[in-house]
Design a protein around this motif. Structure first.
Motif, PDB file in Angstrom:
ATOM      1  N   ALA A 199       1.151  -1.035  -0.013  1.00  0.00           N
ATOM      2  CA  ALA A 199      -0.108   0.062  -0.173  1.00  0.00           C
ATOM      3  C   ALA A 199       0.748   1.043  -0.131  1.00  0.00           C
ATOM      4  N   GLU A 200       0.455   2.319  -0.345  1.00  0.00           N
ATOM      5  CA  GLU A 200       1.132   3.427  -0.033  1.00  0.00           C
ATOM      6  C   GLU A 200       0.330   4.562   0.431  1.00  0.00           C
ATOM      7  N   ARG A 201       1.027   5.532   1.090  1.00  0.00           N
ATOM      8  CA  ARG A 201       0.323   6.378   1.959  1.00  0.00           C
ATOM      9  C   ARG A 201      -0.423   7.514   0.924  1.00  0.00           C
ATOM     10  N   GLY A 202      -1.482   8.210   1.206  1.00  0.00           N
ATOM     11  CA  GLY A 202      -2.148   9.129   0.673  1.00  0.00           C
ATOM     12  C   GLY A 202      -1.227  10.582   0.671  1.00  0.00           C
ATOM     13  N   VAL A 203      -1.373  11.519  -0.161  1.00  0.00           N
ATOM     14  CA  VAL A 203      -0.564  12.612  -0.274  1.00  0.00           C
ATOM     15  C   VAL A 203      -1.551  13.957  -0.355  1.00  0.00           C
ATOM     16  N   MET A 204      -1.507  15.065   0.441  1.00  0.00           N
ATOM     17  CA  MET A 204      -2.207  16.112   0.323  1.00  0.00           C
ATOM     18  C   MET A 204      -1.522  17.255   0.515  1.00  0.00           C
ATOM     19  N   THR A 205      -1.693  18.406   0.244  1.00  0.00           N
ATOM     20  CA  THR A 205      -1.116  19.828   0.418  1.00  0.00           C
ATOM     21  C   THR A 205      -2.217  20.537   1.032  1.00  0.00           C
ATOM     22  N   VAL A 206      -1.771  21.197   2.332  1.00  0.00           N
ATOM     23  CA  VAL A 206      -2.494  22.062   2.642  1.00  0.00           C
ATOM     24  C   VAL A 206      -1.818  23.633   2.647  1.00  0.00           C
ATOM     25  N   ARG A 207      -2.707  24.502   2.402  1.00  0.00           N
ATOM     26  CA  ARG A 207      -1.827  25.889   2.664  1.00  0.00           C
ATOM     27  C   ARG A 207      -2.270  26.803   3.642  1.00  0.00           C
ATOM     28  N   LEU A 208      -1.502  27.071   4.494  1.00  0.00           N
ATOM     29  CA  LEU A 208      -1.686  27.920   5.846  1.00  0.00           C
ATOM     30  C   LEU A 208      -1.544  29.489   5.354  1.00  0.00           C
ATOM     31  N   THR A 209      -2.557  30.576   5.603  1.00  0.00           N
ATOM     32  CA  THR A 209      -2.187  31.694   5.077  1.00  0.00           C
ATOM     33  C   THR A 209      -2.617  32.799   6.183  1.00  0.00           C
ATOM     34  N   ALA A 210      -1.835  33.560   6.499  1.00  0.00           N
ATOM     35  CA  ALA A 210      -1.940  34.846   7.546  1.00  0.00           C
ATOM     36  C   ALA A 210      -1.999  36.051   6.652  1.00  0.00           C
ATOM     37  N   ALA A 211      -2.749  36.987   6.869  1.00  0.00           N
ATOM     38  CA  ALA A 211      -2.933  38.198   6.342  1.00  0.00           C
ATOM     39  C   ALA A 211      -2.804  39.563   7.239  1.00  0.00           C
ATOM     40  N   GLU A 212      -2.306  40.385   6.714  1.00  0.00           N
ATOM     41  CA  GLU A 212      -2.232  41.774   7.527  1.00  0.00           C
ATOM     42  C   GLU A 212      -2.202  43.198   6.794  1.00  0.00           C
ATOM     43  N   ALA A 213      -2.482  44.357   7.117  1.00  0.00           N
ATOM     44  CA  ALA A 213      -2.354  45.388   6.210  1.00  0.00           C
ATOM     45  C   ALA A 213      -1.178  45.796   5.633  1.00  0.00           C
TER      46      ALA A 213
END
Length: 446
Positions: A199-213
């Motif tokens: 078997a092989e592991r699944g793969v995913m990409t998550v994006r973390l985004t922080a915003a400011e002025a």
């Protein structure tokens, strides 16, 4: 006068010298080397192209069919012809020169793709070419599936699977790149093992985004976007996914237990009792063993301000997550949200695929692989199931076959494995030649 092995090595070197480099952004790809590679394969393996049907799929992927006496339960041998980019200055030898360094048992080919994955691709072609020359005819159909973008999108393999599904082809055995013949990969176990991914592991990409002025870096706010992002990444790092012993991992240790000494033999032989303790110990034993028993997450790409004196209006990080068998994309997203615990950090799923189904490690198909390992790579080598830690094109084949395995028949040192996707990728010549024998034996038994 050159020997057949010398001629085979010359063909390997010629194909390694063609820089079939893939990029996630396909507009950056130079497609001429891919055309050159396809032309070279056809020229270098004339008997393969006389005996097998050849199709070019999705632009540059190759699908061959070797008609056998029976069309049912065919064998599919997989590899891919694309390679990852290089930083040439980091290499001791030019990455596309395919220099042979050393003599005898120490002779080594240095090149991008030597292991991942042109070494396997050429070994498969060599095995088929030799069998055709000898007049061999397979009992079952044999397919060769060579994807052109495994390192990025995997679209070539998906197109091949769609084509086979449309034709009603349901493979009895699929073998792609994956585990190798290794020594000492599991602490306390010195026996040489053939690690076959069931078997092989699944793969995913998550994006973390922080915003400011935004604004000038001389007057930063109390919580800049970069600091908020760094805190989120650190929280995720300090709250790893839980540890768990999956059925393939249990099978791995149960297979290896008889080859260990007491008290480790008892510990590995009684995982119903000791499993949680063993799993926790594996997280401390190294990166590979840690990845066997938990879903992993790591920040890869980071982005922020466009200049060194400018506040970032957005700061973001890509989190690469590899899902352990039994985990899910939805569950991983929930874990990330709990760990980050900041409503000001946006968490988005970029893409993902679930872990693959688990193929059986008993039965005819497994015995065919194990027999080829013993006969060609050494009767002292113990064939064992495990979870493939990286992703491969084989995951697309699980929709048309229940017997999908991941194994590259090369005896690799830790240093050689570490060179994958890094500089100084290389393979010993005698190791590569033995791999040809493995594929030959597997085809002959099919």
């Amino acid at each position: 006068m050159t020997s057949p092995d010398d001629e085979a090595l010359a063909r390997l070197r010629e194909l390694l010298q063609i820089p079939t480099v893939s990029h996630a952004d396909e507009s950056l790809i130079d497609w001429q080397p891919f055309d050159d590679f396809l032309d070279a394969v056809e020229r270098l393996y004339p008997r393969v192209h006389e005996a097998l049907e050849r199709e070019v799929v999705d632009g540059h992927s190759l699908l061959y069919r070797w008609a056998g006496a029976d069309v049912a339960d065919p064998l599919v041998l997989m590899a891919h012809l694309d390679v990852v980019p290089v930083v040439a200055e980091e290499w001791e030898h030019p990455p596309f020169a395919a220099d042979v360094v050393g003599d005898g048992a120490e002779a080594t080919v240095h090149a991008r793709g030597a292991i991942d994955d042109k070494g396997a691709l050429v070994a498969i072609l060599e095995a088929v070419e030799r069998l055709v020359v000898e007049g061999f005819s397979p009992a079952r159909d044999v397919y060769l599936s060579f994807g052109h973008n495994e390192e990025t999108a995997g679209g070539g393999a998906r197109a091949i699977v769609a084509l086979l599904a449309e034709r009603g082809v349901r493979p009895g055995l699929v073998l792609d790149e994956g585990g190798a013949v290794v020594d000492g990969v599991v602490p306390g176990i010195s026996v040489t093992t053939a690690m076959v991914g069931v078997a092989e592991r699944g793969v995913m990409t998550v994006r973390l985004t922080a915003a400011e002025a935004g604004g000038h870096a001389s007057t930063p706010p109390r919580m800049p976007a970069t600091v908020r992002l760094a805190r989120a990444v650190d929280r995720l790092h300090r709250h790893p996914f839980p540890v768990r012993m999956t059925p393939p991992a249990r099978a791995l240790f149960a297979t290896l237990a008889p080859h260990t000494r007491q008290p480790l033999r008892w510990v590995l032989g009684h995982l119903a009792i000791t499993g949680p303790m063993v799993a926790r110990a594996l997280t401390l034993a190294g990166a590979e063993t840690n990845a066997m028993v938990r879903t992993t997450a790591v920040a890869t790409e980071l982005s922020g301000a466009p200049g060194e004196n400018v506040l970032a209006t957005t700061a973001s990080a890509s989190i690469n997550i590899r899902l352990l068998t039994g985990d899910s994309i939805a569950g991983a997203l929930a874990h990330v949200r709990r760990a980050v615990a900041d409503p000001e950090v946006e968490i988005t799923l970029r893409h993902g695929s679930e872990p693959s189904p688990v193929s059986p490690w008993r039965g005819e198909q497994w015995r065919r692989i194990a027999t080829a390992v013993a006969d060609e790579l050494g009767h002292e080598v113990v064939t064992t199931p495990y979870i493939q830690l990286g992703a491969s094109d084989s995951r697309w084949f699980t929709v048309i076959s229940d017997h999908v395995y991941r194994f590259t028949p090369f005896h690799l040192t830790r240093a050689e494995r570490d060179a994958l996707h890094s500089h100084n990728e290389r393979i010993r010549v005698d190791v590569w030649l033995r791999g040809i024998g493995f594929y030959r034996a597997l085809i002959a038994a099919s």
